[in-house]
Design an enzyme around this catalytic site. Structure first.
Site, PDB file in Angstrom:
ATOM      1  N   LYS A  35       3.450 -38.060  -6.181  1.00 27.28           N
ATOM      2  CA  LYS A  35       2.634 -36.847  -6.020  1.00 27.28           C
ATOM      3  C   LYS A  35       2.481 -36.134  -7.362  1.00 27.28           C
ATOM      4  O   LYS A  35       3.252 -36.380  -8.295  1.00 27.28           O
ATOM      5  CB  LYS A  35       3.302 -35.927  -4.996  1.00 27.28           C
ATOM      6  CG  LYS A  35       4.696 -35.460  -5.411  1.00 27.28           C
ATOM      7  CD  LYS A  35       5.421 -34.795  -4.253  1.00 27.28           C
ATOM      8  CE  LYS A  35       6.800 -34.280  -4.696  1.00 27.28           C
ATOM      9  NZ  LYS A  35       7.575 -33.759  -3.563  1.00 27.28           N
ATOM     10  N   ARG A 131      10.951 -25.600   5.806  1.00 29.90           N
ATOM     11  CA  ARG A 131       9.753 -25.672   4.982  1.00 29.90           C
ATOM     12  C   ARG A 131       8.744 -26.554   5.714  1.00 29.90           C
ATOM     13  O   ARG A 131       8.130 -26.098   6.670  1.00 29.90           O
ATOM     14  CB  ARG A 131      10.147 -26.239   3.601  1.00 29.90           C
ATOM     15  CG  ARG A 131       9.138 -26.078   2.517  1.00 29.90           C
ATOM     16  CD  ARG A 131       9.554 -26.838   1.258  1.00 29.90           C
ATOM     17  NE  ARG A 131       9.593 -28.287   1.454  1.00 29.90           N
ATOM     18  CZ  ARG A 131       9.778 -29.181   0.484  1.00 29.90           C
ATOM     19  NH1 ARG A 131       9.983 -28.776  -0.748  1.00 29.90           N
ATOM     20  NH2 ARG A 131       9.778 -30.471   0.737  1.00 29.90           N
ATOM     21  N   TYR A 260       1.785 -11.962 -31.234  1.00 30.01           N
ATOM     22  CA  TYR A 260       1.545 -10.719 -30.495  1.00 30.01           C
ATOM     23  C   TYR A 260       2.822  -9.895 -30.385  1.00 30.01           C
ATOM     24  O   TYR A 260       3.875 -10.416 -30.025  1.00 30.01           O
ATOM     25  CB  TYR A 260       1.022 -11.042 -29.097  1.00 30.01           C
ATOM     26  CG  TYR A 260      -0.365 -11.645 -29.076  1.00 30.01           C
ATOM     27  CD1 TYR A 260      -1.446 -10.973 -29.641  1.00 30.01           C
ATOM     28  CD2 TYR A 260      -0.581 -12.875 -28.481  1.00 30.01           C
ATOM     29  CE1 TYR A 260      -2.716 -11.531 -29.605  1.00 30.01           C
ATOM     30  CE2 TYR A 260      -1.851 -13.440 -28.441  1.00 30.01           C
ATOM     31  CZ  TYR A 260      -2.913 -12.767 -29.009  1.00 30.01           C
ATOM     32  OH  TYR A 260      -4.156 -13.308 -28.980  1.00 30.01           O
ATOM     33  N   MET A 308      -1.557 -18.698 -25.816  1.00 31.39           N
ATOM     34  CA  MET A 308      -2.156 -19.656 -24.886  1.00 31.39           C
ATOM     35  C   MET A 308      -2.373 -21.012 -25.548  1.00 31.39           C
ATOM     36  O   MET A 308      -2.143 -22.062 -24.947  1.00 31.39           O
ATOM     37  CB  MET A 308      -3.497 -19.125 -24.379  1.00 31.39           C
ATOM     38  CG  MET A 308      -4.153 -20.023 -23.344  1.00 31.39           C
ATOM     39  SD  MET A 308      -5.744 -19.372 -22.803  1.00 31.39           S
ATOM     40  CE  MET A 308      -5.258 -17.879 -21.957  1.00 31.39           C
TER      41      MET A 308
HETATM   42  C1  LIG Z   1       8.705 -34.415  -3.425  1.00 30.58           C
HETATM   43  C2  LIG Z   1       9.248 -35.011  -2.177  1.00 30.58           C
HETATM   44  C3  LIG Z   1      10.086 -36.132  -2.237  1.00 30.58           C
HETATM   45  C4  LIG Z   1      10.608 -36.677  -3.542  1.00 30.58           C
HETATM   46  O1  LIG Z   1      11.690 -35.851  -3.899  1.00 30.58           O
HETATM   47  P1  LIG Z   1      12.536 -36.120  -5.219  1.00 30.58           P
HETATM   48  O2  LIG Z   1      13.654 -35.164  -5.152  1.00 30.58           O
HETATM   49  O3  LIG Z   1      11.614 -35.834  -6.350  1.00 30.58           O
HETATM   50  O4  LIG Z   1      12.959 -37.537  -5.191  1.00 30.58           O
HETATM   51  C5  LIG Z   1      10.487 -36.710  -1.050  1.00 30.58           C
HETATM   52  N1  LIG Z   1      10.090 -36.202   0.123  1.00 30.58           N
HETATM   53  C6  LIG Z   1       9.320 -35.114   0.239  1.00 30.58           C
HETATM   54  C7  LIG Z   1       8.931 -34.619   1.569  1.00 30.58           C
HETATM   55  C8  LIG Z   1       8.880 -34.479  -0.919  1.00 30.58           C
HETATM   56  O5  LIG Z   1       8.116 -33.390  -0.820  1.00 30.58           O
END
Ligand SMILES: *Cc1c(COP(=O)(O)O)cnc(C)c1O
Length: 383
Positions: A35, A131, A260, A308
């Site tokens: 991801k 979550r 700045y 920036m």
């Molecule tokens: C990001 C994520 C992972 C991977 O987690 P890591 O700690 O980076 O290995 C696995 N499962 C879910 C649901 C995630 O959101």
């Protein structure tokens, strides 16, 4: 060819080595989580598939479709979508979908009906992270609903997933509670005539500490990129080097204010160098006054507030030349700051540092040893 001012070098060999390590730690059942542009590391999916990953995990359908567009044919799971997501395209591209509630399951089943296919679904239980996933109290209903869709042949439940909240600390009692919730969820699903074969609870921390072992697939993200949130092992290899190039440099007298607000005023005569990289490129502004870079093999502080687009290095007695390369962070091959140090200076975690490098920075894949990075070749002379 144009040489970009700032480069993010992705060390393919490190990612391959880390993947092989997690292939072993996962007992050969490794889902590589790529991801967020592979945690900022770009197109590394072929490398992880060649190094032991069996399948790929992403959050959104868009990420999954992009991989299919690149010719990736391995199994892909997408687990974070909304009822408006393009489930039809996902099904046409043979992407597994994780769902946390009846609304999403309905949307997936409806798309499957329209497409005349059966969706491969993983039911997602919230084991206690509070979550994502289905709250445990709603789980039995979700399983019953899934069973109805299975009877209509729009859905087949092939997996159950959960994600742990405190797995980086193996002494935390929450881990045992979350394992129990996951085990109960599997039992409830099976009692409800579902037959999921892909059970996956552990991510990087839970795999390294062992608290998520024993279920099947391991979804590994951070670890592939050399990040160990649990500080359990020390042989993972960081996979990024960020470099920049000096725009200008000069000597300044004591009392010179920089940037700045003049947060930094040179206490003595010194040399400053300007780098064309700033918080717009991912350097956390909160690290102003803490961060260092590697210049000609030596650590030197960044001074003044980060802008920036630029930061200033205090190079002490060294007058740099425009065009010289500076290492912002790397695997520490030459003593450069690490991503972990940048995370400390920024009061955040390594994940945030690696995922925030901006689009203005060129990505370059290197398959060979880190010592061939340009920043390491050019330790003295101007380019
Ligand atoms: C990001 C994520 C992972 C991977 O987690 P890591 O700690 O980076 O290995 C696995 N499962 C879910 C649901 C995630 O959101």
């Amino acid at each position: 060819m144009r040489t970009p001012a700032s480069e993010l070098i992705i060390h393919d060999d490190a990612i391959r080595a880390n993947t092989a390590r997690f292939h072993a730690l996962s007992h050969g059942r490794l889902m590589a989580v790529v991801k967020a542009d592979a945690f900022g590391h770009g197109d590394i999916v072929p490398s992880v598939l060649q190094s032991g990953a069996d399948s790929i995990g992403v959050t959104s359908i868009e990420e999954a479709l992009r991989l299919r567009g690149q010719g990736i044919s391995a199994p892909i799971l997408s687990w974070l979508n909304t009822p408006e997501s393009d489930f039809a395209s996902a099904l046409r591209a043979n992407i597994d979908l994780a769902v946390p509630n009846g609304e999403l399951l309905y949307a997936v089943a409806r798309a499957a009906h329209t497409e005349g296919t059966t969706a491969r679904v993983h039911l997602h239980i919230d084991v206690g992270t509070g979550r994502d996933g289905c709250p445990a109290r709603d789980w039995a209903n979700l399983c019953a609903l899934a069973r109805q869709y299975e009877a209509a042949l729009t859905v087949r439940v092939v997996g159950i997933m959960g994600h742990m909240s405190c797995a980086d600390d193996p002494t935390n009692g929450q881990n045992m509670r979350e394992r129990l919730v996951f085990q109960n969820a599997i039992r409830t699903a099976r009692r409800g005539a579902l037959n999921p074969s892909h059970l996956h609870l552990a991510a990087t921390a839970a795999t390294l500490t062992g608290v998520g072992d024993g279920f099947g697939f391991h979804r590994i993200g951070a670890g592939l990129f050399g990040i160990d949130p649990s500080h359990t092992i020390d042989d993972l290899r960081p996979a990024l080097t960020l470099t920049s190039t000096v725009v200008s440099a000069h000597e300044v007298p004591a009392g010179t204010g920089v940037g700045y607000g003049h947060d930094f005023i040179a206490p003595v005569r010194t040399h400053l160098a300007l780098l064309p990289i700033g918080y717009g490129d991912g350097l956390p502004r909160v690290a102003s006054d803490h961060a260092e870079v590697l210049v000609r093999g030596r650590r030197r502080p960044l001074v003044g507030r980060f802008s920036m687009d630029m930061v200033v290095v205090d190079t002490g007695d060294m007058l740099l030349n425009p065009g010289e390369h500076v290492t912002i962070f790397g695997p520490r091959a030459r003593g450069e700051p690490t991503v972990a140090e940048w995370a400390g200076w920024s009061r955040t975690i390594e994940h945030e540092i690696v995922t925030r490098v901006g689009a203005r920075t060129s990505r370059i894949r290197r398959s060979v040893d880190t010592t061939t990075c340009r920043s390491h070749q050019d330790t003295g002379e101007a380019a």
